[in-house]
Design a protein around this motif. Sequence first.
Motif, PDB file in Angstrom:
ATOM      1  N   GLU A   9     -10.168  -7.892  34.348  1.00 31.00           N
ATOM      2  CA  GLU A   9      -8.965  -7.083  34.166  1.00 31.00           C
ATOM      3  C   GLU A   9      -8.718  -6.208  35.385  1.00 31.00           C
ATOM      4  O   GLU A   9      -9.604  -5.997  36.217  1.00 31.00           O
ATOM      5  CB  GLU A   9      -9.085  -6.232  32.895  1.00 31.00           C
ATOM      6  CG  GLU A   9      -9.154  -7.073  31.625  1.00 31.00           C
ATOM      7  CD  GLU A   9      -9.392  -6.253  30.365  1.00 31.00           C
ATOM      8  OE1 GLU A   9      -9.361  -4.999  30.441  1.00 31.00           O
ATOM      9  OE2 GLU A   9      -9.627  -6.861  29.306  1.00 31.00           O
ATOM     10  N   HIS A  10      -7.503  -5.664  35.453  1.00 33.15           N
ATOM     11  CA  HIS A  10      -7.052  -4.919  36.629  1.00 33.15           C
ATOM     12  C   HIS A  10      -7.895  -3.681  36.947  1.00 33.15           C
ATOM     13  O   HIS A  10      -7.934  -3.232  38.085  1.00 33.15           O
ATOM     14  CB  HIS A  10      -5.575  -4.525  36.495  1.00 33.15           C
ATOM     15  CG  HIS A  10      -5.083  -4.360  35.097  1.00 33.15           C
ATOM     16  ND1 HIS A  10      -5.896  -4.338  33.986  1.00 33.15           N
ATOM     17  CD2 HIS A  10      -3.824  -4.218  34.615  1.00 33.15           C
ATOM     18  CE1 HIS A  10      -5.170  -4.192  32.888  1.00 33.15           C
ATOM     19  NE2 HIS A  10      -3.906  -4.114  33.240  1.00 33.15           N
ATOM     20  N   PHE A  11      -8.593  -3.129  35.953  1.00 36.94           N
ATOM     21  CA  PHE A  11      -9.471  -1.988  36.197  1.00 36.94           C
ATOM     22  C   PHE A  11     -10.494  -2.280  37.292  1.00 36.94           C
ATOM     23  O   PHE A  11     -10.906  -1.396  38.044  1.00 36.94           O
ATOM     24  CB  PHE A  11     -10.240  -1.630  34.910  1.00 36.94           C
ATOM     25  CG  PHE A  11      -9.382  -1.154  33.783  1.00 36.94           C
ATOM     26  CD1 PHE A  11      -8.989   0.176  33.707  1.00 36.94           C
ATOM     27  CD2 PHE A  11      -8.965  -2.027  32.793  1.00 36.94           C
ATOM     28  CE1 PHE A  11      -8.193   0.624  32.664  1.00 36.94           C
ATOM     29  CE2 PHE A  11      -8.170  -1.586  31.744  1.00 36.94           C
ATOM     30  CZ  PHE A  11      -7.790  -0.258  31.682  1.00 36.94           C
ATOM     31  N   ASN A  12     -10.933  -3.528  37.359  1.00 36.11           N
ATOM     32  CA  ASN A  12     -12.038  -3.880  38.236  1.00 36.11           C
ATOM     33  C   ASN A  12     -11.607  -4.418  39.597  1.00 36.11           C
ATOM     34  O   ASN A  12     -12.448  -4.873  40.384  1.00 36.11           O
ATOM     35  CB  ASN A  12     -12.949  -4.894  37.533  1.00 36.11           C
ATOM     36  CG  ASN A  12     -13.715  -4.256  36.393  1.00 36.11           C
ATOM     37  OD1 ASN A  12     -14.093  -3.086  36.462  1.00 36.11           O
ATOM     38  ND2 ASN A  12     -13.947  -5.007  35.324  1.00 36.11           N
ATOM     39  N   PHE A  13     -10.327  -4.336  39.901  1.00 38.10           N
ATOM     40  CA  PHE A  13      -9.850  -4.861  41.185  1.00 38.10           C
ATOM     41  C   PHE A  13     -10.487  -4.167  42.393  1.00 38.10           C
ATOM     42  O   PHE A  13     -10.712  -4.823  43.418  1.00 38.10           O
ATOM     43  CB  PHE A  13      -8.328  -4.770  41.260  1.00 38.10           C
ATOM     44  CG  PHE A  13      -7.736  -5.615  42.355  1.00 38.10           C
ATOM     45  CD1 PHE A  13      -7.772  -6.997  42.277  1.00 38.10           C
ATOM     46  CD2 PHE A  13      -7.151  -5.032  43.474  1.00 38.10           C
ATOM     47  CE1 PHE A  13      -7.229  -7.791  43.288  1.00 38.10           C
ATOM     48  CE2 PHE A  13      -6.609  -5.811  44.485  1.00 38.10           C
ATOM     49  CZ  PHE A  13      -6.652  -7.194  44.391  1.00 38.10           C
ATOM     50  N   PRO A  14     -10.816  -2.864  42.330  1.00 36.88           N
ATOM     51  CA  PRO A  14     -11.486  -2.247  43.481  1.00 36.88           C
ATOM     52  C   PRO A  14     -12.793  -2.949  43.853  1.00 36.88           C
ATOM     53  O   PRO A  14     -13.129  -3.042  45.041  1.00 36.88           O
ATOM     54  CB  PRO A  14     -11.733  -0.804  43.011  1.00 36.88           C
ATOM     55  CG  PRO A  14     -10.624  -0.528  42.057  1.00 36.88           C
ATOM     56  CD  PRO A  14     -10.432  -1.826  41.323  1.00 36.88           C
ATOM     57  N   TRP A  15     -13.512  -3.460  42.861  1.00 38.27           N
ATOM     58  CA  TRP A  15     -14.749  -4.198  43.162  1.00 38.27           C
ATOM     59  C   TRP A  15     -14.428  -5.485  43.926  1.00 38.27           C
ATOM     60  O   TRP A  15     -15.130  -5.837  44.890  1.00 38.27           O
ATOM     61  CB  TRP A  15     -15.487  -4.544  41.864  1.00 38.27           C
ATOM     62  CG  TRP A  15     -16.089  -3.374  41.171  1.00 38.27           C
ATOM     63  CD1 TRP A  15     -15.550  -2.648  40.153  1.00 38.27           C
ATOM     64  CD2 TRP A  15     -17.369  -2.774  41.451  1.00 38.27           C
ATOM     65  NE1 TRP A  15     -16.407  -1.643  39.776  1.00 38.27           N
ATOM     66  CE2 TRP A  15     -17.520  -1.688  40.548  1.00 38.27           C
ATOM     67  CE3 TRP A  15     -18.394  -3.053  42.358  1.00 38.27           C
ATOM     68  CZ2 TRP A  15     -18.673  -0.893  40.542  1.00 38.27           C
ATOM     69  CZ3 TRP A  15     -19.541  -2.255  42.350  1.00 38.27           C
ATOM     70  CH2 TRP A  15     -19.660  -1.193  41.455  1.00 38.27           C
ATOM     71  N   GLN A  16     -13.368  -6.188  43.475  1.00 37.47           N
ATOM     72  CA  GLN A  16     -12.996  -7.437  44.157  1.00 37.47           C
ATOM     73  C   GLN A  16     -12.600  -7.168  45.606  1.00 37.47           C
ATOM     74  O   GLN A  16     -12.979  -7.920  46.518  1.00 37.47           O
ATOM     75  CB  GLN A  16     -11.834  -8.117  43.403  1.00 37.47           C
ATOM     76  CG  GLN A  16     -12.050  -8.311  41.912  1.00 37.47           C
ATOM     77  CD  GLN A  16     -13.304  -9.094  41.581  1.00 37.47           C
ATOM     78  OE1 GLN A  16     -13.719  -9.960  42.345  1.00 37.47           O
ATOM     79  NE2 GLN A  16     -13.929  -8.783  40.455  1.00 37.47           N
ATOM     80  N   MET A  17     -11.848  -6.099  45.821  1.00 36.75           N
ATOM     81  CA  MET A  17     -11.452  -5.740  47.182  1.00 36.75           C
ATOM     82  C   MET A  17     -12.659  -5.450  48.056  1.00 36.75           C
ATOM     83  O   MET A  17     -12.760  -5.944  49.193  1.00 36.75           O
ATOM     84  CB  MET A  17     -10.528  -4.516  47.155  1.00 36.75           C
ATOM     85  CG  MET A  17      -9.147  -4.760  46.608  1.00 36.75           C
ATOM     86  SD  MET A  17      -8.096  -3.297  46.796  1.00 36.75           S
ATOM     87  CE  MET A  17      -7.985  -3.197  48.588  1.00 36.75           C
ATOM     88  N   ALA A  18     -13.573  -4.652  47.533  1.00 32.26           N
ATOM     89  CA  ALA A  18     -14.753  -4.263  48.316  1.00 32.26           C
ATOM     90  C   ALA A  18     -15.614  -5.472  48.664  1.00 32.26           C
ATOM     91  O   ALA A  18     -16.151  -5.569  49.777  1.00 32.26           O
ATOM     92  CB  ALA A  18     -15.563  -3.226  47.545  1.00 32.26           C
TER      93      ALA A  18
END
Length: 281
Positions: free
Chosen positions: A11-20
Amino acid sequence: MKTVRIVGVPEHFNFPWQMAIEEGAFEARGINLEWTNIPEGTGKMSQMLANEETDLAIILTEGIVKSIVEGNPSKIVQEYIASPLLWGIHVAATSDYKTVSDLKNAKAAISRLGSGSHLMAYVLGKNEQWDLEKLQFEIIDHLEGAVSALTQRKADFFMWERFTTKPLVDKGVFRRLADCPTPWPCFVLAATNKFSSEQARVLGHILEVINGYTAEFKNIPSIDRTLANTYEQKLEDIKQWMSITQWSQSKLSKETLEAVQNTLVDLKLIAKKLPPDAVLI
């Protein structure tokens, strides 16, 4: 390079992890962070922590607290999302249910026992002053299972994060009757006791990286469009979601933990409370 396993919902909450991960921020610290999406949610992730099938999890606060109290050898590292989770209360679009009060004695679809959808059904029941001992459940594993269960009338309603299920409402698969927010910060980062004790330095590096990303996340140019495209959401929905979502870089407070445990005891979902040092790092 140190390999670290982490799980979370897709879900969109975890997008910062994908970016990093994509930008090599963890690799720069000598960490190979292996992310796995777990669509089944908190109940499944709690089990994975307990079985040491993962080192870390981005997981619902109430779910992991319940699991730790019941013996999961893990602890909460820090808050991840400080704002409440907005749980949509959904029925099949063709259902006869019109209001939340109509759902008394209805069967709830839940991803699994101990999941957020399971625990929040009790929160809803308490809010509505239902007899909690009469709650009925149909285990459906994930969102696709909920679609099948509601449309085939195997279950009557389903609680899931409002914006994740919004496309199904827009398509006329679900109808949302109302929202039920969590009474506490919704997501935390949890670690197995083995990982946090043996890899404290690595954990510190991971926190430095992700906290840097989440602190600046809302300021990234056109991040709302990126999220809308990535998660197939309407831009207006993403804008609304971002306006009510707050990432955290802080420890979960003892007061919040007390409130969660008090609620779980009150709902008879746990039989005892643990002291803060047994739950929090």
